[in-house]
Write an enzyme that holds these catalytic residues in place. Structure first.
Site, short mmCIF file in Angstrom:
data_model
loop_
_atom_site.label_atom_id
_atom_site.label_comp_id
_atom_site.label_asym_id
_atom_site.label_seq_id
_atom_site.Cartn_x
_atom_site.Cartn_y
_atom_site.Cartn_z
N LYS A 156 1.18 -0.70 0.04
CA LYS A 156 -0.09 -0.04 0.21
C LYS A 156 0.89 1.30 -0.14
CE LYS A 156 -2.96 -2.71 -0.13
NZ LYS A 156 -2.53 -4.63 -0.12
N GLY B 255 -1.50 -13.93 -13.05
CA GLY B 255 -2.82 -14.14 -12.19
C GLY B 255 -3.28 -12.86 -12.65
N ALA B 256 -4.33 -12.86 -12.26
CA ALA B 256 -4.66 -11.42 -12.55
C ALA B 256 -5.96 -11.03 -11.21
CB ALA B 256 -5.22 -11.09 -13.60
N ILE C 70 -3.56 -9.67 -5.91
CA ILE C 70 -2.27 -8.84 -5.50
C ILE C 70 -1.79 -9.08 -7.67
CG2 ILE C 70 -0.04 -10.12 -4.98
CD1 ILE C 70 -1.80 -11.82 -2.81
N GLU D 267 -4.03 -14.33 -17.37
CA GLU D 267 -4.83 -15.08 -16.63
C GLU D 267 -5.79 -16.40 -16.88
OE1 GLU D 267 -7.23 -16.56 -13.63
OE2 GLU D 267 -6.02 -14.73 -12.93
N SER E 90 2.18 -14.52 -9.43
CA SER E 90 0.97 -14.19 -8.56
C SER E 90 -0.07 -15.15 -8.19
CB SER E 90 0.62 -12.31 -8.86
OG SER E 90 -0.44 -12.29 -8.17
N ARG F 241 -1.60 -18.24 -2.96
CA ARG F 241 -0.70 -18.24 -1.40
C ARG F 241 -1.73 -19.95 -1.07
NH1 ARG F 241 1.78 -13.82 -0.34
NH2 ARG F 241 1.99 -15.05 1.42
N ASP G 266 -4.73 -17.41 7.63
CA ASP G 266 -4.90 -18.40 6.05
C ASP G 266 -4.58 -19.29 6.66
OD1 ASP G 266 -4.69 -15.64 5.87
OD2 ASP G 266 -2.68 -15.34 4.58
N HIS H 29 -21.86 16.92 3.60
CA HIS H 29 -22.01 17.37 1.57
C HIS H 29 -21.27 18.89 1.31
CE1 HIS H 29 -23.48 19.01 -2.45
NE2 HIS H 29 -23.33 20.24 -1.94
#
Length: 494
Positions: free
Chosen positions: A75, A209-210, A213, A232, A298, A301, A341, A473
């Protein structure tokens, strides 16, 4: 009978009379592990957390994959690359002329590293504050005694020491899945770790890999000047998303310059010091070849459940390497929990945190619960993508009668003012009760906007409830209200 009652009265299954070094040992200090340790300590338990992570300099670090080479550093780079792209392409629209913009990639990487050091150092401070003992090294089970006490051996620098605990929480996280036969050197061929520390911007970058990550890393290096191509295997783009959001995301990302190829079959990959050559079949089955300077793999995992000594305490993994648990993250062995995970469910840091709190509170004798349908998902591209609850396709497949409301960012004054008019918010509600069943966002700051939707789902709010709430607003959050009003065809600004 007295022994059985004594065991039942003690959380974790250990006898009250049994001797232990700690009430709770947590193996792993990622978001799930360190939060579990802190919560257990808050509840008055004696706690230790075992962590083997070391940085490139060999210094022990807390925080696991997420804080060291995952969520936090990625990030940081995403933000830096966005600033660079704005300086090169975006400021002129605001009447700001910037000349001779230069990329200082080493400084960008140093900034990322400094943020990681601050965050991981913060975890170390929290451990001291909450009296959590940090044990450095690799933890693995050795046995569980007849008294219910669990023994964990910690290996570090060829030395071993065994610790005894009444309860153990496994929070060892996950690692990147690699392609068979394709070595990852994190120079020419990288996983997410190497892709966060390139020393130069590759002219041509290939990503296999799309998914989340792949898109985030691809976005970083595209903004910094790379020509990015994503390959992908799946036939649909971001298939887990609501279809309307996925279609909008694919259109926006391709317009930005990401080259996305779906339904491909990867063939032979040749590597050299100069780059990689990837043979593949496209969606029509035609042979293609992609030449690139660097490749990021990617493809998902896998859980870190190897070399934990699970069999020594009567545990085993399923065919995918996950540890089976019940709804409260209890394993089949009393006193042993597994979170994050290494267990079923999405591989999300905040999911692991919630499970860490739940496991600690279960050990304390409480009865916590998690509704996994209330856990938000985020993809930190630009625009960001976030959602909570179910998609329109899922709800229709379940036979639910629904109504949807959708409102675009392009008519929102704040979105126009900040120069981020892409995307929309879509709300799905039960056609009869009006209860909100899902909210799907593609927009700037979607990661922040989704929090209101999470609260709404958690408390069983109706779309009318959101439509009645005053929103500031001008703000992007007004689009949440307008999408809620649109469910009943009451949108005010379109």
């Amino acid at each position: 009978m007295a022994v059985i009652e004594e065991a039942a009265a003690v959380s974790g299954g250990a006898l009250a009379s049994a001797s232990a070094d700690f009430d709770v040992i947590v193996i792993g200090s990622g978001p799930g592990g360190y939060i579990a340790a802190i919560r257990a300590a808050q509840l008055g338990k004696t706690v230790a957390c075992i962590e083997e992570w070391r940085d490139d300099a060999g210094k022990p670090k807390l925080g696991g994959t997420c804080l060291n080479v995952g969520c936090i550093p990625s990030k940081a780079l995403l933000a830096s690359s966005e600033h660079f792209e704005q300086a090169v392409h975006g400021f002129a629209e605001h009447g700001i002329q910037v000349k001779e913009v230069a990329l200082d990639l080493p400084q960008m990487i140093r900034r990322k590293a400094a943020i990681v050091d601050k965050i991981t150092g913060g975890v170390e401070f929290l451990f001291r504050k909450n009296k959590v003992t940090w044990i450095k090294g690799h933890g693995k089970f050795t046995d569980r005694g007849t008294d219910g006490v669990i023994r964990v051996e910690v290996l570090e620098d060829n030395s071993a020491k065994t610790y005894r605990a009444r309860s153990v929480i496994i929070a060892t996280g996950s690692r990147a899945r690699h392609l068979p036969g394709i070595p990852v050197d994190n120079k020419i061929v990288s996983d997410n770790v190497g892709a966060l520390s390139f020393d130069t911007v590759p002219k041509r970058l290939a990503i296999i890999g799309a998914g989340v990550i792949g898109l985030e890393l691809g976005s970083v290096w595209r903004r910094l000047g790379a020509e990015v191509t994503l390959l992908e295997a799946l036939p649909t783009f971001l298939g887990a998303l609501d279809e309307t959001v996925a279609k909008e995301a694919e259109r926006i990302f391709e317009k930005q310059g990401l080259n996305i190829h779906l339904a491909v079959t990867i063939g032979k990959i040749d590597m050299s010091a100069q780059g990689v050559s990837i043979a593949y079949k496209d969606k029509e089955g035609v042979d293609q070849k992609l030449e690139a300077d660097r490749l990021i793999v990617s493809i998902g995992r896998v859980p870190n459940t190897h070399n934990l000594g699970l069999d020594a305490v009567g545990l085993s993994t399923d065919t995918r390497g996950f540890i089976p648990v019940d709804d409260q993250c209890r394993t089949s062995v009393p006193g042993i929990y597994a979170i994050g995970d290494v267990v079923r469910g999405p591989m999300l840091a905040h999911k692991a945190e919630d499970e860490g709190v739940m496991a600690a509170e279960m050990i304390d004798g409480q009865k916590p619960a998690i509704d996994y349908n209330r856990i938000p998902w985020v993809i930190y591209t630009e625009p960001e993508i976030a959602w909570v609850g179910k998609s329109e396709a899922q709800l229709k497949a379940e036979g639910c009668e629904i109504q949807t409301g959708q409102f675009p960012m392009k008519v929102n004054g704040r979105a126009l003012g900040v120069g981020r008019p892409e995307g929309f918010i879509k709300m799905i509600a039960d056609a009869k009760t009006d209860e909100i069943l899902g909210v799907h966002i593609i927009s700037a700051n979607a990661s922040e906007l989704i929090a209101e939707a999470v609260v709404a789902l958690e408390f069983g709010a109706a779309s009318e409830d959101i439509g009645m709430i005053s929103h500031p607003h001008p703000s992007l959050s007004e689009v949440m209200r307008e999408s809620a009003l649109a469910v009943r065809k009451r949108a005010l600004n379109m």
